[in-house]
Design a protein around this motif. Structure first.
Motif, PDB file in Angstrom:
ATOM      1  N   GLU A  59      49.443  12.137 -44.300  1.00  0.00           N
ATOM      2  CA  GLU A  59      49.093  11.298 -43.154  1.00  0.00           C
ATOM      3  C   GLU A  59      50.243  11.122 -42.150  1.00  0.00           C
ATOM      4  N   THR A  60      51.318  11.896 -42.311  1.00  0.00           N
ATOM      5  CA  THR A  60      52.500  11.707 -41.460  1.00  0.00           C
ATOM      6  C   THR A  60      52.167  11.734 -39.974  1.00  0.00           C
ATOM      7  N   ALA A  61      51.518  12.781 -39.509  1.00  0.00           N
ATOM      8  CA  ALA A  61      51.236  12.936 -38.073  1.00  0.00           C
ATOM      9  C   ALA A  61      50.395  11.782 -37.551  1.00  0.00           C
ATOM     10  N   ARG A  62      49.390  11.352 -38.320  1.00  0.00           N
ATOM     11  CA  ARG A  62      48.540  10.246 -37.867  1.00  0.00           C
ATOM     12  C   ARG A  62      49.355   8.970 -37.725  1.00  0.00           C
ATOM     13  N   ILE A  63      50.228   8.698 -38.694  1.00  0.00           N
ATOM     14  CA  ILE A  63      51.053   7.488 -38.667  1.00  0.00           C
ATOM     15  C   ILE A  63      51.974   7.500 -37.446  1.00  0.00           C
ATOM     16  N   VAL A  64      52.601   8.642 -37.202  1.00  0.00           N
ATOM     17  CA  VAL A  64      53.531   8.747 -36.065  1.00  0.00           C
ATOM     18  C   VAL A  64      52.782   8.567 -34.750  1.00  0.00           C
ATOM     19  N   ARG A  65      51.640   9.223 -34.602  1.00  0.00           N
ATOM     20  CA  ARG A  65      50.885   9.129 -33.347  1.00  0.00           C
ATOM     21  C   ARG A  65      50.394   7.706 -33.108  1.00  0.00           C
ATOM     22  N   SER A  66      49.977   7.043 -34.165  1.00  0.00           N
ATOM     23  CA  SER A  66      49.528   5.662 -34.029  1.00  0.00           C
ATOM     24  C   SER A  66      50.681   4.764 -33.584  1.00  0.00           C
ATOM     25  N   PHE A  67      51.856   4.988 -34.125  1.00  0.00           N
ATOM     26  CA  PHE A  67      53.023   4.183 -33.775  1.00  0.00           C
ATOM     27  C   PHE A  67      53.452   4.439 -32.339  1.00  0.00           C
ATOM     28  N   MET A  68      53.506   5.704 -31.947  1.00  0.00           N
ATOM     29  CA  MET A  68      54.049   6.058 -30.639  1.00  0.00           C
ATOM     30  C   MET A  68      53.112   5.701 -29.493  1.00  0.00           C
ATOM     31  N   SER A  69      51.872   5.372 -29.790  1.00  0.00           N
ATOM     32  CA  SER A  69      50.925   5.036 -28.728  1.00  0.00           C
ATOM     33  C   SER A  69      51.378   3.816 -27.943  1.00  0.00           C
ATOM     34  N   GLY A  70      52.240   2.994 -28.546  1.00  0.00           N
ATOM     35  CA  GLY A  70      52.710   1.801 -27.861  1.00  0.00           C
ATOM     36  C   GLY A  70      54.120   1.933 -27.318  1.00  0.00           C
ATOM     37  N   ASP A  71      54.723   3.110 -27.394  1.00  0.00           N
ATOM     38  CA  ASP A  71      56.106   3.279 -26.950  1.00  0.00           C
ATOM     39  C   ASP A  71      56.293   4.693 -26.413  1.00  0.00           C
ATOM     40  N   SER A  72      56.424   4.826 -25.101  1.00  0.00           N
ATOM     41  CA  SER A  72      56.492   6.143 -24.478  1.00  0.00           C
ATOM     42  C   SER A  72      57.789   6.884 -24.762  1.00  0.00           C
TER      43      SER A  72
END
Length: 333
Positions: A59-72
């Motif tokens: 689930e690494t990619a999903r976790i990272v994408r979810s986190f980065m959605s709030g920080d450009s």
């Protein structure tokens, strides 16, 4: 005249003042969120983060994408066709926008002032010899994030750096603490993948030929010790490569061609007596089992840890004794 500012993906970067942070990861879902949170919480704010997903199947990619959605400032780059962490790190640096790079493994954590202290030290550097790389000391943590020890760093002064260079010694700093000048990294060719278990030390040692490589004695990151650690599977090869790094430092200084692993191993065996080779193999095995025992113990696998440590004593009692003394010093007993 071109501006020192670049704008990509909506993020404005001042190359001279900002930092690019590289995080290579493969199947790091267990800890990657904690790592990203400590980086996002840095008191020094002028940075970008490049996560290189090196073929994760969890689930690494999903976790990272979810986190980065709030920080450009954060982005993730797919590297599924890559050839391991060193390739991923080189790739990450090639994408970096800043002149200085910081690296962090996907299971380690940063103190909130880690980047600020390193940038501050860099900006106050006034010696004729340029500063090209700066690490820090660390606290050791287990799988649960509990502090179980500490880890120093060396050299911490310009004089110590010069002494180490004078004796053709290598430079071993704590990887998730490093902060370095991108131009020097590119000049030496980045990470070499044929120094298994010692790629970081080999890189720092080559960079040290172009400027100061130092470490701050402050414990500014948390180094996680767990049984999935890459070094456990490569201890003997790693030990041989440490000797090879020293040999190639001398050969570069003398203008001679560097030795490949096979070439060095052949000459290493020729120089060593049969008893010397047996002693080297025993010590390397002692290191391997000591690491397994220590990491098992701090992660709650006490019986398994004791078994590994007993085996380590058989191969190299001094290794276990010195580790015990460090542990007692840490706990204040």
């Amino acid at each position: 005249m071109t501006s020192k500012h670049t704008i990509r993906g909506g993020v404005q970067m001042d190359k001279q003042g900002s930092v690019s942070i590289i995080i290579p990861v493969r199947n790091g879902a267990e800890f990657i969120l904690q790592t990203l949170e400590t980086i996002a919480g840095q008191t020094y704010r002028e940075f970008e983060v490049i996560v290189i997903d090196d073929g994760s199947t969890d689930e690494t990619a999903r976790i990272v994408r979810s986190f980065m959605s709030g920080d450009s400032r954060f982005r993730i780059v797919d590297n599924s066709g890559g050839a391991g962490h060193e390739h991923a790190r080189n790739y990450g640096v090639s994408l970096a926008r800043a002149d200085w790079i910081a690296e962090c493994d996907a299971d380690d954590l940063w103190h909130e002032d880690k980047l600020r202290r390193q940038v501050q030290f860099r900006d106050s550097w006034s010696h004729a010899i340029p500063l090209v790389l700066l690490g820090t000391a660390a606290q050791l943590i287990n799988d649960k994030g509990e502090v179980v020890g500490s880890l120093g760093t060396s050299p911490t002064t310009l004089e110590e750096y010069m002494e180490r260079r004078a004796r053709d010694d290598y430079f071993m700093l704590n990887h998730s603490s490093i902060f370095y000048e991108r131009g020097t990294f590119m000049k030496v060719g980045g990470y070499k993948q044929d120094y298994i278990g010692a790629e970081c030390t080999e890189l720092y040692s080559r960079m040290a030929e172009y400027g100061a490589v130092l470490g701050l004695p402050e414990r500014l990151f948390l180094y996680r010790k767990h049984l999935k650690s890459f070094m456990l599977a490569n201890t003997i090869t790693q030990e041989i490569n440490f000797h090879r790094i020293r040999e190639n430092i001398v050969r570069r200084r003398m203008g001679q061609e560097e030795l490949t692993f096979d070439q060095f191993l052949a000459t290493f065996k020729q120089k060593m007596s049969s008893s010397g080779m047996r002693r080297f193999n025993r010590n390397a095995k002692g290191t391997l089992y000591y690491r397994r025992g220590a990491i098992s113990s701090v992660n709650g696998h006490l019986l398994q840890g004791l078994i590994y440590l007993a085996i380590a004593c058989f191969y190299d009692f001094r290794k276990v004794w010195s580790g015990l003394m460090r542990k007692l010093h840490h706990t204040g007993l």
